[in-house]
Design a protein around this motif. Structure first.
Motif, PDB file in Angstrom:
ATOM      1  N   UNK A 109     -13.981 -53.729 -52.707  1.00 38.92           N
ATOM      2  CA  UNK A 109     -13.249 -52.922 -53.678  1.00 38.92           C
ATOM      3  C   UNK A 109     -13.733 -51.483 -53.644  1.00 38.92           C
ATOM      4  N   UNK A 110     -12.949 -50.593 -54.218  1.00 42.40           N
ATOM      5  CA  UNK A 110     -13.358 -49.210 -54.416  1.00 42.40           C
ATOM      6  C   UNK A 110     -14.170 -49.135 -55.707  1.00 42.40           C
ATOM      7  N   UNK A 111     -15.155 -48.253 -55.720  1.00 44.03           N
ATOM      8  CA  UNK A 111     -16.004 -48.124 -56.903  1.00 44.03           C
ATOM      9  C   UNK A 111     -15.246 -47.537 -58.084  1.00 44.03           C
ATOM     10  N   UNK A 112     -14.179 -46.775 -57.824  1.00 44.70           N
ATOM     11  CA  UNK A 112     -13.534 -46.035 -58.916  1.00 44.70           C
ATOM     12  C   UNK A 112     -12.508 -46.842 -59.694  1.00 44.70           C
ATOM     13  N   UNK A 113     -11.882 -47.851 -59.086  1.00 48.82           N
ATOM     14  CA  UNK A 113     -10.817 -48.572 -59.806  1.00 48.82           C
ATOM     15  C   UNK A 113     -10.963 -50.095 -59.767  1.00 48.82           C
ATOM     16  N   UNK A 114     -12.017 -50.611 -59.131  1.00 48.28           N
ATOM     17  CA  UNK A 114     -12.273 -52.056 -59.028  1.00 48.28           C
ATOM     18  C   UNK A 114     -11.206 -52.788 -58.215  1.00 48.28           C
ATOM     19  N   UNK A 115     -10.348 -52.070 -57.514  1.00 47.17           N
ATOM     20  CA  UNK A 115      -9.269 -52.677 -56.724  1.00 47.17           C
ATOM     21  C   UNK A 115      -9.579 -52.548 -55.232  1.00 47.17           C
ATOM     22  N   UNK A 116      -8.796 -53.225 -54.400  1.00 47.73           N
ATOM     23  CA  UNK A 116      -9.043 -53.242 -52.958  1.00 47.73           C
ATOM     24  C   UNK A 116      -9.231 -51.850 -52.369  1.00 47.73           C
ATOM     25  N   UNK A 117     -10.260 -51.728 -51.554  1.00 46.19           N
ATOM     26  CA  UNK A 117     -10.544 -50.490 -50.827  1.00 46.19           C
ATOM     27  C   UNK A 117      -9.735 -50.506 -49.525  1.00 46.19           C
ATOM     28  N   UNK A 118      -8.797 -49.564 -49.339  1.00 46.10           N
ATOM     29  CA  UNK A 118      -7.956 -49.584 -48.139  1.00 46.10           C
ATOM     30  C   UNK A 118      -8.747 -49.565 -46.833  1.00 46.10           C
ATOM     31  N   UNK A 119      -9.865 -48.846 -46.781  1.00 50.37           N
ATOM     32  CA  UNK A 119     -10.663 -48.794 -45.558  1.00 50.37           C
ATOM     33  C   UNK A 119     -11.272 -50.157 -45.254  1.00 50.37           C
ATOM     34  N   UNK A 120     -11.751 -50.851 -46.275  1.00 51.73           N
ATOM     35  CA  UNK A 120     -12.307 -52.184 -46.074  1.00 51.73           C
ATOM     36  C   UNK A 120     -11.221 -53.166 -45.649  1.00 51.73           C
ATOM     37  N   UNK A 121     -10.019 -53.004 -46.207  1.00 55.72           N
ATOM     38  CA  UNK A 121      -8.890 -53.850 -45.808  1.00 55.72           C
ATOM     39  C   UNK A 121      -8.581 -53.660 -44.336  1.00 55.72           C
ATOM     40  N   UNK A 122      -8.509 -52.420 -43.910  1.00 54.15           N
ATOM     41  CA  UNK A 122      -8.176 -52.156 -42.498  1.00 54.15           C
ATOM     42  C   UNK A 122      -9.212 -52.772 -41.570  1.00 54.15           C
ATOM     43  N   UNK A 123     -10.475 -52.714 -41.966  1.00 55.69           N
ATOM     44  CA  UNK A 123     -11.545 -53.279 -41.141  1.00 55.69           C
ATOM     45  C   UNK A 123     -11.463 -54.800 -41.071  1.00 55.69           C
ATOM     46  N   UNK A 124     -10.791 -55.417 -42.037  1.00 54.28           N
ATOM     47  CA  UNK A 124     -10.701 -56.880 -42.081  1.00 54.28           C
ATOM     48  C   UNK A 124      -9.497 -57.434 -41.333  1.00 54.28           C
ATOM     49  N   UNK A 125      -8.601 -56.575 -40.847  1.00 58.83           N
ATOM     50  CA  UNK A 125      -7.389 -57.027 -40.153  1.00 58.83           C
ATOM     51  C   UNK A 125      -7.746 -57.676 -38.818  1.00 58.83           C
ATOM     52  N   UNK A 126      -7.154 -58.837 -38.551  1.00 58.98           N
ATOM     53  CA  UNK A 126      -7.290 -59.517 -37.264  1.00 58.98           C
ATOM     54  C   UNK A 126      -5.902 -59.843 -36.736  1.00 58.98           C
ATOM     55  N   UNK A 127      -5.861 -60.481 -35.587  1.00 56.53           N
ATOM     56  CA  UNK A 127      -4.562 -60.852 -35.007  1.00 56.53           C
ATOM     57  C   UNK A 127      -3.864 -61.929 -35.829  1.00 56.53           C
ATOM     58  N   UNK A 128      -4.594 -62.605 -36.722  1.00 54.44           N
ATOM     59  CA  UNK A 128      -3.994 -63.650 -37.559  1.00 54.44           C
ATOM     60  C   UNK A 128      -3.551 -63.130 -38.927  1.00 54.44           C
ATOM     61  N   UNK A 129      -3.870 -61.882 -39.229  1.00 55.03           N
ATOM     62  CA  UNK A 129      -3.534 -61.350 -40.553  1.00 55.03           C
ATOM     63  C   UNK A 129      -2.020 -61.229 -40.706  1.00 55.03           C
ATOM     64  N   UNK A 130      -1.507 -61.784 -41.801  1.00 51.39           N
ATOM     65  CA  UNK A 130      -0.077 -61.697 -42.088  1.00 51.39           C
ATOM     66  C   UNK A 130       0.234 -60.788 -43.268  1.00 51.39           C
ATOM     67  N   UNK A 131      -0.741 -60.638 -44.193  1.00 57.87           N
ATOM     68  CA  UNK A 131      -0.425 -59.922 -45.419  1.00 57.87           C
ATOM     69  C   UNK A 131      -1.683 -59.398 -46.104  1.00 57.87           C
ATOM     70  N   UNK A 132      -1.459 -58.470 -47.021  1.00 60.11           N
ATOM     71  CA  UNK A 132      -2.491 -57.926 -47.903  1.00 60.11           C
ATOM     72  C   UNK A 132      -2.043 -58.215 -49.335  1.00 60.11           C
ATOM     73  N   UNK A 133      -2.952 -58.738 -50.161  1.00 56.93           N
ATOM     74  CA  UNK A 133      -2.595 -59.021 -51.542  1.00 56.93           C
ATOM     75  C   UNK A 133      -3.616 -58.387 -52.496  1.00 56.93           C
ATOM     76  N   UNK A 134      -3.371 -57.142 -52.903  1.00 58.27           N
ATOM     77  CA  UNK A 134      -4.265 -56.506 -53.871  1.00 58.27           C
ATOM     78  C   UNK A 134      -4.076 -57.095 -55.269  1.00 58.27           C
ATOM     79  N   UNK A 135      -5.102 -56.936 -56.101  1.00 58.42           N
ATOM     80  CA  UNK A 135      -5.045 -57.281 -57.516  1.00 58.42           C
ATOM     81  C   UNK A 135      -5.130 -55.988 -58.314  1.00 58.42           C
TER      82      UNK A 135
END
Length: 362
Positions: free
Chosen positions: A103-129
């Motif tokens: 998460x980002x420290x400022x809003x407690x929600x998904x950090x886009x940079x961390x999301x991008x680093x987690x993408x693999x060839x099997x990734x189908x979707x991103x689901x933020x809260x």
């Protein structure tokens, strides 16, 4: 004895009771005209500009949304670990794998940079809260999704009425799910509402919630019984007439707390965001648990720890992934009362208690 200030409080009035009685007298108790009206009124009230489908819980809404968008075995969906387990559970229930990002420290929600680093060839979707009622960084997350050809879904369980740059949450992704649990900003007693970006997703949601059929005995898919009852919908329809005023009161309460609290990090609202303060969550740098205990014992002020055990450390999802902001938030976050039934005296006692306890070092 000082009256206890609870961290959350469902608000059910005579109007909700009368609505339930009206449905009971009608004889139409299961899914029927009240559900249909609630779906239409919910979409209109929050300006979603899309169809909504009512279900029996928020978790069901996430599960059916994922199924409706084709998520299943072999897929990965990137989710935050700093959230209630229902987010990851719903992914796992489809047979897919939840992959945790920070998460980002400022809003407690998904950090886009961390999301991008987690993408693999099997990734189908991103689901933020949209955690605590603050919208996630949807523009940046959508940009990540676009670069990798991914779908975006929204867990808006806590964010009824929140928006970003004028767009309401629930109107960004292929679907958005709102929880209607008793302690949410509005309730139907129990239930969920799912917004659908297009006719195909909407139709699939309606199939999956009703045993896989739109026409009785003509089942098209293997479905579930996740329908909302007319009793619950009737409660929700009344709550829709009240939630706007309740949200404004939450925002006013949050503003008072932020102005007067000392010794804790108060929750920011990022530029362009409308925060609806399902929770008013501060950071306590030292001995968060001790502070919470002292608030209750010495001042009769309740608080909540959401979420002390991140999903990636729960037994079903244990992962060696390193999520430093998630771990820090799990140790520091404390949610204080912000609900609309608080009196001015209550707010002043919360401030007095927090300032005194933190200053004393718990």
């Amino acid at each position: 004895m000082t009256e206890f200030i609870p961290p959350a409080k469902p608000l059910i009035g005579v109007e909700e009771r009368e609505a339930v009685d009206r449905v009971l007298r009608s004889g139409m108790i299961a899914q029927g005209p009240e559900v249909k009206a609630f779906e239409e009124e919910f979409a209109q009230h929050f300006g979603l500009g899309r169809a909504c489908v009512a279900v029996n819980s928020g978790t069901s809404g996430l599960h059916l949304g994922l199924l409706a968008c084709g998520i299943g075995v072999g897929d990965e969906v990137i989710v935050p670990s700093f959230t209630f387990a229902a987010t990851a559970n719903s992914v796992a229930l489809t047979g897919a794998t939840p992959v945790f990002a920070d998460i980002s420290a400022d809003d407690f929600c998904l950090d886009p940079a961390s999301v991008e680093a987690a993408v693999t060839e099997r990734t189908r979707a991103i689901m933020p809260v949209h955690l605590y009622g603050h919208p996630a960084k949807m523009r940046e997350l959508q940009a990540v999704a676009d670069r990798h050809g991914l779908l975006v879904f929204e867990d808006a369980a806590q964010a009824h009425g929140a928006s970003l740059d004028g767009t309401p949450v629930g109107a960004f992704g292929a679907f958005g799910m709102f929880s209607l649990y008793p302690t949410k900003n509005m309730t139907s007693g129990e239930g969920g509402m799912v917004s659908a970006a297009d006719d195909e997703v909407e139709r699939s949601l309606r199939l999956y919630r009703n045993q896989g059929m739109l026409q009785q005995y003509h089942n098209e898919v293997v479905g579930l019984n996740n329908r909302m009852t007319d009793i619950h919908a009737a409660i929700g329809r009344v709550q829709l007439t009240k939630v706007g005023a309740w949200t404004a009161q939450r925002q006013d309460n949050a503003a008072f707390l932020s102005k007067h609290l000392e010794g804790v990090t108060t929750p920011p609202t990022l530029p362009g965001a409308v925060h609806v303060f399902h929770q008013y969550t501060v950071r306590v740098a030292e001995d968060r648990d001790g502070v919470a205990a002292a608030l209750k014992q010495e001042y009769s002020v309740g608080s909540g720890m959401f979420y002390p055990v991140p999903n990636h450390r729960l037994k079903p999802f244990q992962s060696p992934v390193e999520l430093p902001e998630t771990e820090r938030a799990a140790k520091e976050c404390l949610s204080l009362p912000v609900h609309p039934s608080l009196s001015q005296e209550d707010l002043e006692r919360v401030v007095e208690a927090v300032n005194a306890v933190v200053k004393a070092g718990a």
